[in-house]
Write a protein that holds these residues in place. Structure first.
Motif, PDB file in Angstrom:
ATOM      1  N   ASN A 145       0.826  -1.203   0.000  1.00 23.50           N
ATOM      2  CA  ASN A 145       0.000   0.000   0.000  1.00 23.50           C
ATOM      3  C   ASN A 145       0.863   1.256   0.000  1.00 23.50           C
ATOM      4  O   ASN A 145       0.588   2.208  -0.739  1.00 23.50           O
ATOM      5  CB  ASN A 145      -0.933  -0.007   1.215  1.00 23.50           C
ATOM      6  N   VAL A 146       1.903   1.248   0.829  1.00 21.98           N
ATOM      7  CA  VAL A 146       2.804   2.411   0.881  1.00 21.98           C
ATOM      8  C   VAL A 146       3.487   2.601  -0.468  1.00 21.98           C
ATOM      9  O   VAL A 146       3.568   3.725  -0.989  1.00 21.98           O
ATOM     10  CB  VAL A 146       3.854   2.240   2.000  1.00 21.98           C
ATOM     11  N   LYS A 147       3.947   1.509  -1.063  1.00 23.39           N
ATOM     12  CA  LYS A 147       4.568   1.598  -2.393  1.00 23.39           C
ATOM     13  C   LYS A 147       3.550   2.026  -3.446  1.00 23.39           C
ATOM     14  O   LYS A 147       3.895   2.749  -4.385  1.00 23.39           O
ATOM     15  CB  LYS A 147       5.188   0.245  -2.784  1.00 23.39           C
ATOM     16  N   GLY A 148       2.313   1.583  -3.288  1.00 25.33           N
ATOM     17  CA  GLY A 148       1.276   1.962  -4.235  1.00 25.33           C
ATOM     18  C   GLY A 148       1.026   3.460  -4.226  1.00 25.33           C
ATOM     19  O   GLY A 148       0.946   4.094  -5.284  1.00 25.33           O
ATOM     20  N   ILE A 149       0.913   4.042  -3.030  1.00 22.28           N
ATOM     21  CA  ILE A 149       0.711   5.483  -2.931  1.00 22.28           C
ATOM     22  C   ILE A 149       1.945   6.225  -3.434  1.00 22.28           C
ATOM     23  O   ILE A 149       1.827   7.253  -4.120  1.00 22.28           O
ATOM     24  CB  ILE A 149       0.378   5.884  -1.482  1.00 22.28           C
ATOM     25  N   ALA A 150       3.125   5.694  -3.117  1.00 20.75           N
ATOM     26  CA  ALA A 150       4.360   6.311  -3.612  1.00 20.75           C
ATOM     27  C   ALA A 150       4.383   6.314  -5.138  1.00 20.75           C
ATOM     28  O   ALA A 150       4.791   7.301  -5.768  1.00 20.75           O
ATOM     29  CB  ALA A 150       5.576   5.565  -3.064  1.00 20.75           C
ATOM     30  N   HIS A 151       3.936   5.224  -5.742  1.00 21.51           N
ATOM     31  CA  HIS A 151       3.882   5.126  -7.200  1.00 21.51           C
ATOM     32  C   HIS A 151       2.920   6.148  -7.789  1.00 21.51           C
ATOM     33  O   HIS A 151       3.217   6.777  -8.817  1.00 21.51           O
ATOM     34  CB  HIS A 151       3.458   3.709  -7.603  1.00 21.51           C
ATOM     35  N   ILE A 152       1.774   6.332  -7.147  1.00 20.98           N
ATOM     36  CA  ILE A 152       0.794   7.304  -7.633  1.00 20.98           C
ATOM     37  C   ILE A 152       1.371   8.715  -7.548  1.00 20.98           C
ATOM     38  O   ILE A 152       1.300   9.494  -8.512  1.00 20.98           O
ATOM     39  CB  ILE A 152      -0.505   7.206  -6.824  1.00 20.98           C
ATOM     40  N   LEU A 153       1.954   9.070  -6.406  1.00 17.07           N
ATOM     41  CA  LEU A 153       2.523  10.411  -6.242  1.00 17.07           C
ATOM     42  C   LEU A 153       3.657  10.641  -7.225  1.00 17.07           C
ATOM     43  O   LEU A 153       3.793  11.734  -7.802  1.00 17.07           O
ATOM     44  CB  LEU A 153       3.015  10.603  -4.807  1.00 17.07           C
ATOM     45  N   PHE A 154       4.481   9.629  -7.429  1.00 18.46           N
ATOM     46  CA  PHE A 154       5.585   9.700  -8.391  1.00 18.46           C
ATOM     47  C   PHE A 154       5.051   9.933  -9.807  1.00 18.46           C
ATOM     48  O   PHE A 154       5.537  10.803 -10.537  1.00 18.46           O
ATOM     49  CB  PHE A 154       6.379   8.395  -8.318  1.00 18.46           C
ATOM     50  N   SER A 155       4.020   9.195 -10.190  1.00 18.43           N
ATOM     51  CA  SER A 155       3.449   9.315 -11.537  1.00 18.43           C
ATOM     52  C   SER A 155       2.781  10.673 -11.730  1.00 18.43           C
ATOM     53  O   SER A 155       2.911  11.305 -12.789  1.00 18.43           O
ATOM     54  CB  SER A 155       2.436   8.192 -11.777  1.00 18.43           C
ATOM     55  N   ILE A 156       2.066  11.127 -10.707  1.00 18.11           N
ATOM     56  CA  ILE A 156       1.374  12.415 -10.790  1.00 18.11           C
ATOM     57  C   ILE A 156       2.376  13.556 -10.912  1.00 18.11           C
ATOM     58  O   ILE A 156       2.207  14.472 -11.730  1.00 18.11           O
ATOM     59  CB  ILE A 156       0.473  12.607  -9.561  1.00 18.11           C
ATOM     60  N   GLU A 215     -20.692  14.338  14.288  1.00 18.27           N
ATOM     61  CA  GLU A 215     -21.342  13.043  14.135  1.00 18.27           C
ATOM     62  C   GLU A 215     -20.323  11.979  13.728  1.00 18.27           C
ATOM     63  O   GLU A 215     -19.580  12.156  12.767  1.00 18.27           O
ATOM     64  CB  GLU A 215     -22.454  13.137  13.087  1.00 18.27           C
ATOM     65  N   LYS A 216     -20.287  10.895  14.493  1.00 16.10           N
ATOM     66  CA  LYS A 216     -19.369   9.795  14.214  1.00 16.10           C
ATOM     67  C   LYS A 216     -20.134   8.640  13.571  1.00 16.10           C
ATOM     68  O   LYS A 216     -21.037   8.078  14.183  1.00 16.10           O
ATOM     69  CB  LYS A 216     -18.716   9.303  15.510  1.00 16.10           C
ATOM     70  N   PRO A 217     -19.818   8.302  12.330  1.00 10.59           N
ATOM     71  CA  PRO A 217     -20.513   7.174  11.685  1.00 10.59           C
ATOM     72  C   PRO A 217     -20.121   5.858  12.317  1.00 10.59           C
ATOM     73  O   PRO A 217     -19.034   5.713  12.874  1.00 10.59           O
ATOM     74  CB  PRO A 217     -20.017   7.267  10.232  1.00 10.59           C
ATOM     75  N   ASP A 218     -21.014   4.904  12.256  1.00  9.85           N
ATOM     76  CA  ASP A 218     -20.718   3.579  12.795  1.00  9.85           C
ATOM     77  C   ASP A 218     -19.656   2.880  11.956  1.00  9.85           C
ATOM     78  O   ASP A 218     -18.878   2.077  12.465  1.00  9.85           O
ATOM     79  CB  ASP A 218     -21.984   2.731  12.838  1.00  9.85           C
ATOM     80  N   THR A 219     -19.651   3.184  10.687  1.00  8.32           N
ATOM     81  CA  THR A 219     -18.691   2.556   9.788  1.00  8.32           C
ATOM     82  C   THR A 219     -18.445   3.445   8.580  1.00  8.32           C
ATOM     83  O   THR A 219     -19.300   4.264   8.213  1.00  8.32           O
ATOM     84  CB  THR A 219     -19.206   1.187   9.297  1.00  8.32           C
ATOM     85  N   PHE A 220     -17.280   3.331   8.012  1.00  4.88           N
ATOM     86  CA  PHE A 220     -16.960   4.038   6.769  1.00  4.88           C
ATOM     87  C   PHE A 220     -15.806   3.301   6.122  1.00  4.88           C
ATOM     88  O   PHE A 220     -15.193   2.413   6.732  1.00  4.88           O
ATOM     89  CB  PHE A 220     -16.598   5.504   7.025  1.00  4.88           C
ATOM     90  N   GLN A 221     -15.503   3.637   4.888  1.00  2.00           N
ATOM     91  CA  GLN A 221     -14.406   2.962   4.211  1.00  2.00           C
ATOM     92  C   GLN A 221     -13.504   3.964   3.519  1.00  2.00           C
ATOM     93  O   GLN A 221     -13.910   5.082   3.215  1.00  2.00           O
ATOM     94  CB  GLN A 221     -14.914   1.933   3.213  1.00  2.00           C
ATOM     95  N   CYS A 222     -12.252   3.572   3.314  1.00  2.00           N
ATOM     96  CA  CYS A 222     -11.296   4.403   2.590  1.00  2.00           C
ATOM     97  C   CYS A 222     -10.510   3.515   1.631  1.00  2.00           C
ATOM     98  O   CYS A 222     -10.574   2.291   1.702  1.00  2.00           O
ATOM     99  CB  CYS A 222     -10.359   5.132   3.546  1.00  2.00           C
ATOM    100  N   SER A 223      -9.785   4.133   0.739  1.00  2.00           N
ATOM    101  CA  SER A 223      -9.105   3.394  -0.335  1.00  2.00           C
ATOM    102  C   SER A 223      -7.710   2.957   0.076  1.00  2.00           C
ATOM    103  O   SER A 223      -7.003   3.648   0.809  1.00  2.00           O
ATOM    104  CB  SER A 223      -9.012   4.269  -1.588  1.00  2.00           C
ATOM    105  N   ILE A 224      -7.323   1.789  -0.416  1.00  2.00           N
ATOM    106  CA  ILE A 224      -5.945   1.318  -0.311  1.00  2.00           C
ATOM    107  C   ILE A 224      -5.465   1.002  -1.723  1.00  2.00           C
ATOM    108  O   ILE A 224      -6.261   0.788  -2.634  1.00  2.00           O
ATOM    109  CB  ILE A 224      -5.822   0.080   0.612  1.00  2.00           C
ATOM    110  N   PHE A 225      -4.140   0.976  -1.890  1.00  2.00           N
ATOM    111  CA  PHE A 225      -3.571   0.941  -3.232  1.00  2.00           C
ATOM    112  C   PHE A 225      -2.479  -0.125  -3.310  1.00  2.00           C
ATOM    113  O   PHE A 225      -1.359   0.077  -2.838  1.00  2.00           O
ATOM    114  CB  PHE A 225      -2.990   2.318  -3.591  1.00  2.00           C
ATOM    115  N   ASP A 226      -2.830  -1.246  -3.896  1.00  2.00           N
ATOM    116  CA  ASP A 226      -1.881  -2.353  -4.031  1.00  2.00           C
ATOM    117  C   ASP A 226      -0.916  -2.050  -5.172  1.00  2.00           C
ATOM    118  O   ASP A 226      -1.323  -1.874  -6.319  1.00  2.00           O
ATOM    119  CB  ASP A 226      -2.635  -3.657  -4.304  1.00  2.00           C
ATOM    120  N   TYR A 227       0.357  -1.991  -4.852  1.00  2.00           N
ATOM    121  CA  TYR A 227       1.380  -1.608  -5.835  1.00  2.00           C
ATOM    122  C   TYR A 227       1.362  -2.517  -7.061  1.00  2.00           C
ATOM    123  O   TYR A 227       1.432  -2.037  -8.201  1.00  2.00           O
ATOM    124  CB  TYR A 227       2.761  -1.639  -5.183  1.00  2.00           C
TER     125      TYR A 227
END
Length: 307
Positions: A156-167, A272-284
């Motif tokens: 995930n860390v490498k995936g985000i690094a790849h996105i930032l690098f590409s951008i 307001e605190k939601p009971d659940t939510f989701q966020c994105s992860i990035f597989d390199y």
């Protein structure tokens, strides 16, 4: 002064997502469908001019979103409680922002920037990938039943690094300025074009690389005018091959990062605190495999409930 809490709650984190999806919709239409839309809308422009305008607007929105993403990153990387983010953003110098973006043009820097645990809170150290993109991990006790391994996983860390690098490498400050300051640009879609050489009767042929193939086999080059070398006020022509599919892919990735940053802060600091939510992860590995697919399905992790 606009309080940070209000800024997080009213920030249009989907602004660029909406613009890119509108562009993608029109770019997927064939000529007959586009002409039908133009006729029904009463727009008296031809198909080619309309599509080029959509592409230019997409390119401009992408450049603007890059500045927005990295501007927020530079503001949010510091957990100083006295820092007012709106004030920081309006007082930041554009030259400093562009230098910050340029530093991400090297992948090793991107990875080290994200993975180094250099932020301490209550005796515990956090990495910038947590502080910036997964702020919710700092208050994870409020969201039980969540496995953090996926967030801190190297892929995930490498995936985000790849996105930032590409951008960062796709960002072009001069092209950005040529669009927003006087529309000093045009899109050329011919395979072979010629540009006059200053102070010469000759012309220089330009070829669009084969790997810059867009929708329906089209090839695009952004031609813009800028100043020559320092001290030279004569307009210089610059041509940049543009891969529209890749721009859409990067914009999609950027929008998910933007949502991770702003939506989580809205949840943490909101009333307001939601009971659940989701966020994105990035597989390199997945990012490398699908890097030209603007419709890639990114993974997500759910907080607060069994997965």
């Amino acid at each position: 002064m606009i309080p940070n809490l209000q800024f997080y709650s009213i920030y249009l984190s989907n602004h660029f997502k909406i613009k890119s999806q509108i562009a993608a919709y029109f770019l997927d239409l064939n000529e007959d469908q586009t002409n039908s839309f133009l006729y029904e809308s009463g727009l008296t422009v031809n198909h080619i001019e309309f599509i080029k305008t959509i592409k230019i607007d997409l390119i401009q929105a992408f450049y603007q979103s890059v500045e927005s993403l990295f501007g927020l990153m530079s503001g949010l990387e510091n957990l100083d409680s006295n820092r007012n983010i709106p004030d920081y953003l309006i007082n930041a110098k554009i030259g400093d922002l562009h230098n910050f973006i340029s530093s991400f043009e090297k992948f090793d820097f991107c990875y080290e920037y994200l993975s180094n645990k250099d932020t301490e809170i209550n005796g515990k150290t956090y990495s910038k990938v947590e502080v910036i993109f997964y702020f919710i991990t700092l208050v994870i006790s409020d969201f039980p039943n969540t496995n953090l391994n996926q967030i801190l996983d190297e892929k995930n860390v490498k995936g985000i690094a790849h996105i930032l690098f590409s951008i960062a490498n796709a960002f072009n400050r001069e092209a950005h300025n040529s669009i927003k300051h006087g529309l000093r640009c045009m899109l050329i879609d011919k395979l072979n074009i010629s540009v006059n050489i200053p102070d010469s009767d000759n012309s220089e042929p330009l070829e669009i690389p084969e790997d810059f193939t867009n929708f329906a086999g089209q090839k695009d080059v952004l031609l813009y005018y800028t100043k020559g070398p320092k001290g030279d006020n004569v307009a210089t022509v610059v041509c940049v091959p543009i891969n529209i599919k890749h721009i859409l892919y990067l914009e999609n990735s950027l929008n998910l990062l933007m949502a991770n940053m702003m939506d989580q802060r809205d949840i943490v600091f909101g009333k307001e605190k939601p009971d659940t939510f989701q966020c994105s992860i990035f597989d390199y590995d997945d990012l490398i495999k699908n890097k030209f697919d603007s419709n890639s399905n990114f993974k997500s992790i759910r907080f607060g409930s069994p997965q």
